[in-house]
Write a protein that holds these residues in place. Sequence first.
Motif, PDB file in Angstrom:
ATOM      1  N   THR A  16       2.236   6.685  -8.606  1.00  0.00           N
ATOM      2  CA  THR A  16       3.190   7.783  -8.471  1.00  0.00           C
ATOM      3  C   THR A  16       4.317   7.554  -9.469  1.00  0.00           C
ATOM      4  O   THR A  16       4.611   6.420  -9.848  1.00  0.00           O
ATOM      5  N   LEU A  17       4.946   8.638  -9.907  1.00  0.00           N
ATOM      6  CA  LEU A  17       6.072   8.563 -10.839  1.00  0.00           C
ATOM      7  C   LEU A  17       7.326   9.098 -10.167  1.00  0.00           C
ATOM      8  O   LEU A  17       7.280  10.058  -9.394  1.00  0.00           O
ATOM      9  N   TRP A  18       8.448   8.482 -10.523  1.00  0.00           N
ATOM     10  CA  TRP A  18       9.745   8.810  -9.937  1.00  0.00           C
ATOM     11  C   TRP A  18      10.806   8.787 -11.023  1.00  0.00           C
ATOM     12  O   TRP A  18      10.767   7.955 -11.923  1.00  0.00           O
ATOM     13  N   ARG A  19      11.769   9.684 -10.948  1.00  0.00           N
ATOM     14  CA  ARG A  19      12.930   9.679 -11.847  1.00  0.00           C
ATOM     15  C   ARG A  19      14.055   8.966 -11.126  1.00  0.00           C
ATOM     16  O   ARG A  19      14.411   9.302 -10.001  1.00  0.00           O
ATOM     17  N   ASP A  20      14.619   7.952 -11.777  1.00  0.00           N
ATOM     18  CA  ASP A  20      15.748   7.193 -11.234  1.00  0.00           C
ATOM     19  C   ASP A  20      17.029   7.973 -11.546  1.00  0.00           C
ATOM     20  O   ASP A  20      17.712   7.712 -12.524  1.00  0.00           O
ATOM     21  N   SER A  61      21.465  10.413  -8.089  1.00  0.00           N
ATOM     22  CA  SER A  61      21.489  10.694  -6.649  1.00  0.00           C
ATOM     23  C   SER A  61      20.324  10.052  -5.902  1.00  0.00           C
ATOM     24  O   SER A  61      20.137  10.297  -4.715  1.00  0.00           O
ATOM     25  N   GLY A  62      19.523   9.239  -6.587  1.00  0.00           N
ATOM     26  CA  GLY A  62      18.376   8.584  -5.953  1.00  0.00           C
ATOM     27  C   GLY A  62      17.081   8.955  -6.650  1.00  0.00           C
ATOM     28  O   GLY A  62      17.074   9.704  -7.630  1.00  0.00           O
ATOM     29  N   PHE A  63      15.992   8.425  -6.154  1.00  0.00           N
ATOM     30  CA  PHE A  63      14.694   8.683  -6.774  1.00  0.00           C
ATOM     31  C   PHE A  63      14.211  10.096  -6.484  1.00  0.00           C
ATOM     32  O   PHE A  63      14.284  10.564  -5.358  1.00  0.00           O
ATOM     33  N   GLU A  64      13.710  10.747  -7.536  1.00  0.00           N
ATOM     34  CA  GLU A  64      13.129  12.080  -7.411  1.00  0.00           C
ATOM     35  C   GLU A  64      11.664  11.987  -7.809  1.00  0.00           C
ATOM     36  O   GLU A  64      11.345  11.425  -8.869  1.00  0.00           O
ATOM     37  N   PRO A  65      10.738  12.509  -6.993  1.00  0.00           N
ATOM     38  CA  PRO A  65       9.318  12.442  -7.357  1.00  0.00           C
ATOM     39  C   PRO A  65       9.028  13.282  -8.594  1.00  0.00           C
ATOM     40  O   PRO A  65       9.626  14.343  -8.794  1.00  0.00           O
ATOM     41  N   LEU A  66       8.131  12.793  -9.427  1.00  0.00           N
ATOM     42  CA  LEU A  66       7.721  13.511 -10.634  1.00  0.00           C
ATOM     43  C   LEU A  66       6.226  13.800 -10.563  1.00  0.00           C
ATOM     44  O   LEU A  66       5.440  12.926 -10.195  1.00  0.00           O
ATOM     45  N   GLY A 119       0.765  -1.236   0.000  1.00  0.00           N
ATOM     46  CA  GLY A 119       0.000   0.000   0.000  1.00  0.00           C
ATOM     47  C   GLY A 119       0.795   1.283   0.000  1.00  0.00           C
ATOM     48  O   GLY A 119       0.226   2.348   0.103  1.00  0.00           O
ATOM     49  N   LEU A 120       2.116   1.237  -0.135  1.00  0.00           N
ATOM     50  CA  LEU A 120       2.945   2.444  -0.136  1.00  0.00           C
ATOM     51  C   LEU A 120       3.437   2.722  -1.560  1.00  0.00           C
ATOM     52  O   LEU A 120       4.246   1.974  -2.101  1.00  0.00           O
ATOM     53  N   ALA A 121       2.966   3.814  -2.153  1.00  0.00           N
ATOM     54  CA  ALA A 121       3.302   4.151  -3.539  1.00  0.00           C
ATOM     55  C   ALA A 121       4.556   5.019  -3.611  1.00  0.00           C
ATOM     56  O   ALA A 121       4.570   6.083  -4.211  1.00  0.00           O
ATOM     57  N   ARG A 122       5.604   4.558  -2.970  1.00  0.00           N
ATOM     58  CA  ARG A 122       6.883   5.269  -3.012  1.00  0.00           C
ATOM     59  C   ARG A 122       7.995   4.227  -3.101  1.00  0.00           C
ATOM     60  O   ARG A 122       7.801   3.072  -2.719  1.00  0.00           O
ATOM     61  N   PRO A 123       9.178   4.628  -3.590  1.00  0.00           N
ATOM     62  CA  PRO A 123      10.274   3.660  -3.716  1.00  0.00           C
ATOM     63  C   PRO A 123      10.666   3.078  -2.359  1.00  0.00           C
ATOM     64  O   PRO A 123      10.749   3.791  -1.360  1.00  0.00           O
ATOM     65  N   ILE A 158      12.034   6.598 -15.929  1.00  0.00           N
ATOM     66  CA  ILE A 158      10.870   6.829 -15.067  1.00  0.00           C
ATOM     67  C   ILE A 158      10.458   5.502 -14.435  1.00  0.00           C
ATOM     68  O   ILE A 158      10.416   4.470 -15.103  1.00  0.00           O
ATOM     69  N   TRP A 159      10.165   5.540 -13.164  1.00  0.00           N
ATOM     70  CA  TRP A 159       9.584   4.402 -12.452  1.00  0.00           C
ATOM     71  C   TRP A 159       8.194   4.816 -12.018  1.00  0.00           C
ATOM     72  O   TRP A 159       8.017   5.871 -11.390  1.00  0.00           O
ATOM     73  N   ALA A 160       7.200   4.010 -12.346  1.00  0.00           N
ATOM     74  CA  ALA A 160       5.844   4.207 -11.837  1.00  0.00           C
ATOM     75  C   ALA A 160       5.615   3.148 -10.765  1.00  0.00           C
ATOM     76  O   ALA A 160       5.976   1.981 -10.954  1.00  0.00           O
TER      77      ALA A 160
END
Length: 131
Positions: free
Chosen positions: A112-116, A119-124, A84-88, A102-104
């Motif tokens: 949620t979308l994230w840029r790999d 320096s680590g995942f960044e929220p998009l 249930g956690l939509a984060r990396p 992009i990681w969804a």
Amino acid sequence: MPSTLTSAAHTAILAAAEAAHPHEACGLLLGHGGHIETALPAANVHPEPQHHFEIDPAALIAAHKAARSGGPQVIGYFHSHPNGLARPSATDAAQASGDSRIWAIAAAGVVTLWRDSPSGFEPLSYAIKES
């Protein structure tokens, strides 16, 4: 500039997550630039699919071959978090390559979308856009 994805891609990510539950769903994000046209589900071949994902290498190879023939590019990946956690997660961070794809992540009906990034995942932020 926010990323965009089609409503069909958004729906496909959520449907794959629901169908795979309690295991993790996974697949490829296909499109151009920051626009996700298609979310292509793939088999999760990880030996512990309830806690990890590994995209079927055959699906990844096929998508890259199609891209070389003029099809949409592999711009990222998606998977679900049955917890249930939509984060990396820490596992996601350990597996990330810093290649700017992009990681969804889908969880509890949310994507949620994230840029790999290196320096680590960044929220998009993103918007639904059909073309």
